[in-house]
Write a protein that holds these residues in place. Structure first.
Motif, PDB file in Angstrom:
ATOM      1  N   GLY A  94     -13.426   4.307  14.087  1.00  0.00           N
ATOM      2  CA  GLY A  94     -13.929   5.166  13.011  1.00  0.00           C
ATOM      3  C   GLY A  94     -14.292   4.340  11.788  1.00  0.00           C
ATOM      4  O   GLY A  94     -14.970   3.311  11.898  1.00  0.00           O
ATOM      5  N   ASP A  95     -13.806   4.774  10.612  1.00  0.00           N
ATOM      6  CA  ASP A  95     -14.098   4.028   9.372  1.00  0.00           C
ATOM      7  C   ASP A  95     -12.979   3.039   9.055  1.00  0.00           C
ATOM      8  O   ASP A  95     -12.879   2.551   7.932  1.00  0.00           O
ATOM      9  CB  ASP A  95     -14.328   4.986   8.198  1.00  0.00           C
ATOM     10  CG  ASP A  95     -13.082   5.778   7.824  1.00  0.00           C
ATOM     11  OD1 ASP A  95     -12.030   5.619   8.488  1.00  0.00           O
ATOM     12  OD2 ASP A  95     -13.147   6.552   6.861  1.00  0.00           O
ATOM     13  N   GLY A  96     -12.119   2.745  10.051  1.00  0.00           N
ATOM     14  CA  GLY A  96     -11.045   1.791   9.858  1.00  0.00           C
ATOM     15  C   GLY A  96      -9.774   2.413   9.323  1.00  0.00           C
ATOM     16  O   GLY A  96      -8.712   1.778   9.326  1.00  0.00           O
ATOM     17  N   ASP A  97      -9.884   3.659   8.835  1.00  0.00           N
ATOM     18  CA  ASP A  97      -8.705   4.426   8.416  1.00  0.00           C
ATOM     19  C   ASP A  97      -7.896   3.699   7.345  1.00  0.00           C
ATOM     20  O   ASP A  97      -6.671   3.848   7.273  1.00  0.00           O
ATOM     21  CB  ASP A  97      -7.826   4.694   9.656  1.00  0.00           C
ATOM     22  CG  ASP A  97      -7.108   6.034   9.545  1.00  0.00           C
ATOM     23  OD1 ASP A  97      -7.506   6.840   8.692  1.00  0.00           O
ATOM     24  OD2 ASP A  97      -6.140   6.240  10.312  1.00  0.00           O
ATOM     25  N   GLY A  98      -8.554   2.876   6.539  1.00  0.00           N
ATOM     26  CA  GLY A  98      -7.846   2.168   5.460  1.00  0.00           C
ATOM     27  C   GLY A  98      -6.918   1.071   5.948  1.00  0.00           C
ATOM     28  O   GLY A  98      -6.124   0.547   5.165  1.00  0.00           O
ATOM     29  N   GLY A  99      -7.010   0.709   7.231  1.00  0.00           N
ATOM     30  CA  GLY A  99      -6.101  -0.296   7.801  1.00  0.00           C
ATOM     31  C   GLY A  99      -6.392  -1.689   7.271  1.00  0.00           C
ATOM     32  O   GLY A  99      -7.507  -1.981   6.849  1.00  0.00           O
ATOM     33  N   PRO A 100      -5.386  -2.562   7.314  1.00  0.00           N
ATOM     34  CA  PRO A 100      -5.558  -3.894   6.744  1.00  0.00           C
ATOM     35  C   PRO A 100      -6.271  -4.889   7.658  1.00  0.00           C
ATOM     36  O   PRO A 100      -6.739  -5.930   7.165  1.00  0.00           O
ATOM     37  CB  PRO A 100      -4.117  -4.353   6.485  1.00  0.00           C
ATOM     38  CG  PRO A 100      -3.306  -3.639   7.520  1.00  0.00           C
ATOM     39  CD  PRO A 100      -4.005  -2.315   7.753  1.00  0.00           C
ATOM     40  N   ALA A 101      -6.367  -4.617   8.973  1.00  0.00           N
ATOM     41  CA  ALA A 101      -6.997  -5.595   9.872  1.00  0.00           C
ATOM     42  C   ALA A 101      -8.449  -5.812   9.447  1.00  0.00           C
ATOM     43  O   ALA A 101      -9.116  -4.891   8.959  1.00  0.00           O
ATOM     44  CB  ALA A 101      -6.931  -5.100  11.318  1.00  0.00           C
ATOM     45  N   LEU A 106     -13.982  -4.192   7.708  1.00  0.00           N
ATOM     46  CA  LEU A 106     -15.437  -4.294   7.893  1.00  0.00           C
ATOM     47  C   LEU A 106     -16.037  -2.948   8.296  1.00  0.00           C
ATOM     48  O   LEU A 106     -17.104  -2.571   7.806  1.00  0.00           O
ATOM     49  CB  LEU A 106     -15.760  -5.347   8.960  1.00  0.00           C
ATOM     50  CG  LEU A 106     -15.745  -6.797   8.478  1.00  0.00           C
ATOM     51  CD1 LEU A 106     -15.774  -7.749   9.668  1.00  0.00           C
ATOM     52  CD2 LEU A 106     -16.937  -7.075   7.563  1.00  0.00           C
ATOM     53  N   ALA A 107     -15.340  -2.218   9.189  1.00  0.00           N
ATOM     54  CA  ALA A 107     -15.844  -0.896   9.610  1.00  0.00           C
ATOM     55  C   ALA A 107     -15.936   0.027   8.395  1.00  0.00           C
ATOM     56  O   ALA A 107     -16.926   0.758   8.235  1.00  0.00           O
ATOM     57  CB  ALA A 107     -14.931  -0.295  10.676  1.00  0.00           C
ATOM     58  N   GLY A 108     -14.929  -0.023   7.520  1.00  0.00           N
ATOM     59  CA  GLY A 108     -14.961   0.784   6.304  1.00  0.00           C
ATOM     60  C   GLY A 108     -16.142   0.405   5.417  1.00  0.00           C
ATOM     61  O   GLY A 108     -16.803   1.261   4.827  1.00  0.00           O
ATOM     62  N   ALA A 109     -16.428  -0.911   5.345  1.00  0.00           N
ATOM     63  CA  ALA A 109     -17.552  -1.377   4.522  1.00  0.00           C
ATOM     64  C   ALA A 109     -18.882  -0.931   5.121  1.00  0.00           C
ATOM     65  O   ALA A 109     -19.806  -0.556   4.390  1.00  0.00           O
ATOM     66  CB  ALA A 109     -17.507  -2.906   4.393  1.00  0.00           C
ATOM     67  N   VAL A 110     -18.992  -0.950   6.464  1.00  0.00           N
ATOM     68  CA  VAL A 110     -20.237  -0.504   7.113  1.00  0.00           C
ATOM     69  C   VAL A 110     -20.464   0.981   6.830  1.00  0.00           C
ATOM     70  O   VAL A 110     -21.566   1.397   6.463  1.00  0.00           O
ATOM     71  CB  VAL A 110     -20.196  -0.772   8.636  1.00  0.00           C
ATOM     72  CG1 VAL A 110     -21.387  -0.127   9.335  1.00  0.00           C
ATOM     73  CG2 VAL A 110     -20.163  -2.271   8.921  1.00  0.00           C
ATOM     74  N   VAL A 111     -19.409   1.782   6.984  1.00  0.00           N
ATOM     75  CA  VAL A 111     -19.534   3.216   6.715  1.00  0.00           C
ATOM     76  C   VAL A 111     -19.946   3.427   5.253  1.00  0.00           C
ATOM     77  O   VAL A 111     -20.842   4.230   4.956  1.00  0.00           O
ATOM     78  CB  VAL A 111     -18.217   3.952   7.048  1.00  0.00           C
ATOM     79  CG1 VAL A 111     -18.270   5.401   6.579  1.00  0.00           C
ATOM     80  CG2 VAL A 111     -17.935   3.894   8.551  1.00  0.00           C
ATOM     81  N   ILE A 172     -13.854  10.630  22.870  1.00  0.00           N
ATOM     82  CA  ILE A 172     -14.298   9.234  22.718  1.00  0.00           C
ATOM     83  C   ILE A 172     -15.304   9.134  21.574  1.00  0.00           C
ATOM     84  O   ILE A 172     -15.216   8.245  20.716  1.00  0.00           O
ATOM     85  CB  ILE A 172     -14.903   8.710  24.047  1.00  0.00           C
ATOM     86  CG1 ILE A 172     -13.794   8.533  25.078  1.00  0.00           C
ATOM     87  CG2 ILE A 172     -15.644   7.394  23.828  1.00  0.00           C
ATOM     88  CD1 ILE A 172     -14.282   8.239  26.483  1.00  0.00           C
ATOM     89  N   PHE A 173     -16.256  10.082  21.519  1.00  0.00           N
ATOM     90  CA  PHE A 173     -17.267  10.017  20.469  1.00  0.00           C
ATOM     91  C   PHE A 173     -16.651  10.237  19.093  1.00  0.00           C
ATOM     92  O   PHE A 173     -17.038   9.590  18.108  1.00  0.00           O
ATOM     93  CB  PHE A 173     -18.385  11.041  20.723  1.00  0.00           C
ATOM     94  CG  PHE A 173     -19.447  10.986  19.655  1.00  0.00           C
ATOM     95  CD1 PHE A 173     -20.330   9.914  19.594  1.00  0.00           C
ATOM     96  CD2 PHE A 173     -19.541  11.974  18.690  1.00  0.00           C
ATOM     97  CE1 PHE A 173     -21.286   9.835  18.590  1.00  0.00           C
ATOM     98  CE2 PHE A 173     -20.488  11.899  17.682  1.00  0.00           C
ATOM     99  CZ  PHE A 173     -21.373  10.827  17.637  1.00  0.00           C
ATOM    100  N   ALA A 174     -15.652  11.125  19.005  1.00  0.00           N
ATOM    101  CA  ALA A 174     -15.055  11.439  17.698  1.00  0.00           C
ATOM    102  C   ALA A 174     -14.391  10.219  17.075  1.00  0.00           C
ATOM    103  O   ALA A 174     -14.276  10.124  15.853  1.00  0.00           O
ATOM    104  CB  ALA A 174     -14.049  12.581  17.843  1.00  0.00           C
ATOM    105  N   ASP A 178     -20.024   5.720  14.760  1.00  0.00           N
ATOM    106  CA  ASP A 178     -21.120   6.657  14.493  1.00  0.00           C
ATOM    107  C   ASP A 178     -20.580   7.988  13.972  1.00  0.00           C
ATOM    108  O   ASP A 178     -21.118   8.559  13.019  1.00  0.00           O
ATOM    109  CB  ASP A 178     -21.935   6.906  15.772  1.00  0.00           C
ATOM    110  CG  ASP A 178     -22.719   5.671  16.204  1.00  0.00           C
ATOM    111  OD1 ASP A 178     -22.694   4.664  15.467  1.00  0.00           O
ATOM    112  OD2 ASP A 178     -23.343   5.712  17.282  1.00  0.00           O
ATOM    113  N   ALA A 179     -19.513   8.500  14.598  1.00  0.00           N
ATOM    114  CA  ALA A 179     -18.945   9.779  14.154  1.00  0.00           C
ATOM    115  C   ALA A 179     -18.380   9.647  12.739  1.00  0.00           C
ATOM    116  O   ALA A 179     -18.505  10.572  11.928  1.00  0.00           O
ATOM    117  CB  ALA A 179     -17.866  10.240  15.129  1.00  0.00           C
TER     118      ALA A 179
END
Ligand code: ZN
Length: 309
Positions: A94-101, A106-111, A172-174, A178-179
């Protein structure tokens, strides 16, 4: 229109700073964002966004277009689907869920880089030779489907991969990137193509024309683009994997019709050269993807049959 190259700071990972490389073109906030490099073993999208930036440089833009040139730099540098720094698949968190990894950040930054856009085109490639292929995700509302159809008509892919709508498909999509982007507002169109060795000029030309028509649909460009060819097929996808290790030799032509049990290719087994194994179509349909001559391990993807929907 000169592109503006810049980097969004993501994280200072103890002396090594992580950034998201961005190209902004045109006036005002981006209406269209094109994302490349979610998976580090999928370099083809970078070729397409290079062509896109060169094409847009010669045009007058009416609204902004953003290119996220390399969404997952750590994975790209490792030439791996995901980075071994944290073994997280950027398309499944997803958007990384605020996780530290790092991959989560990066996923959060892309979103975040997609927020405010009307449409996000997310580019991937398969190892299998693949025509211009767009995804119809599961579980969409009628309004979402209508918007998606307008984007598909503009992109004009060879193939639309229609997902099933089972609870598992929807689950899986959720969890996908993209979701997560769609939950912030933009509509996402996921697009697949061939890996670099089989990324040919006709495929690139068709993909580029499609991206330019989507930009025109969003009023980012004011000229009429090359007309679409409208020879697409909408299919469910039946994946066939290698039964053993060896060399896969393709025989059937990509895009051709298949009857059930037609031979698609042969496997030269690693330990029994001289005893080729025929690999047959499990169903009738179109041969929409297949490997070129490649070394395969048991379970590697070798071809897909598209069953018309
Ligand atoms: Zn991918």
């Amino acid at each position: 229109m000169q592109p503006h190259y810049h980097r969004l700071p993501v994280f200072d990972a103890g002396g090594m700073e992580l950034h998201l490389p961005i190209v902004d073109l045109g006036p005002g906030p981006a209406r269209l964002v094109v994302v490349a490099g979610i998976h580090g073993d999928e370099p083809s999208p970078l070729v397409l966004v290079d062509r896109l930036v060169i094409a847009l440089r010669q045009r007058e833009l009416r609204a902004g277009i953003r290119v996220v040139a390399a969404a997952n730099v750590p994975a790209l540098l490792q030439r791996a689907r995901w980075s071994t720094w944290d073994d997280e698949d950027m398309n499944r968190i997803g958007d990384g869920d605020g996780g530290p990894a790092l991959t989560r950040r990066l996923a959060g930054a892309v979103v975040g880089a997609c927020e405010g856009a009307q449409v996000v085109v997310n580019l991937h490639n398969f190892v299998m030779r693949t025509p211009l292929l767009a995804i119809q995700p599961p579980g969409a509302s009628p309004e979402h489907r209508a918007r998606h159809e307008r984007l598909l008509a503009a992109l004009d892919p060879h193939v639309v991969w229609v997902f099933g709508s089972s609870p598992n498909d929807e689950r899986i999509f959720a969890g996908s990137l993209d979701a997560a982007i769609e939950r912030r507002g933009p509509h996402v169109l996921a697009v697949e193509m061939s890996d670099l060795p089989e990324l040919d000029e006709p495929l690139l030309a068709r993909a580029l024309a499609g991206l330019l028509r989507i930009a025109a649909l969003l009023d980012c460009l004011d000229d009429i683009e090359r007309p679409p060819r409208r020879n697409r097929v909408d299919v469910r996808r039946h994946l066939v994997r290698a039964p053993g290790a060896g060399i896969f030799e393709p025989l059937a032509a990509l895009g051709g019709r298949l009857q059930r049990d037609d031979v698609v290719g042969e496997l030269i087994p690693l330990e029994r050269p001289g005893e080729r194994l025929a690999i047959r179509a499990p169903d009738g349909g179109w041969l929409i993807q297949r490997l070129g001559r490649r070394f395969v391990r048991p379970g590697d993807m070798i071809f897909t049959v598209g069953e018309p929907v």
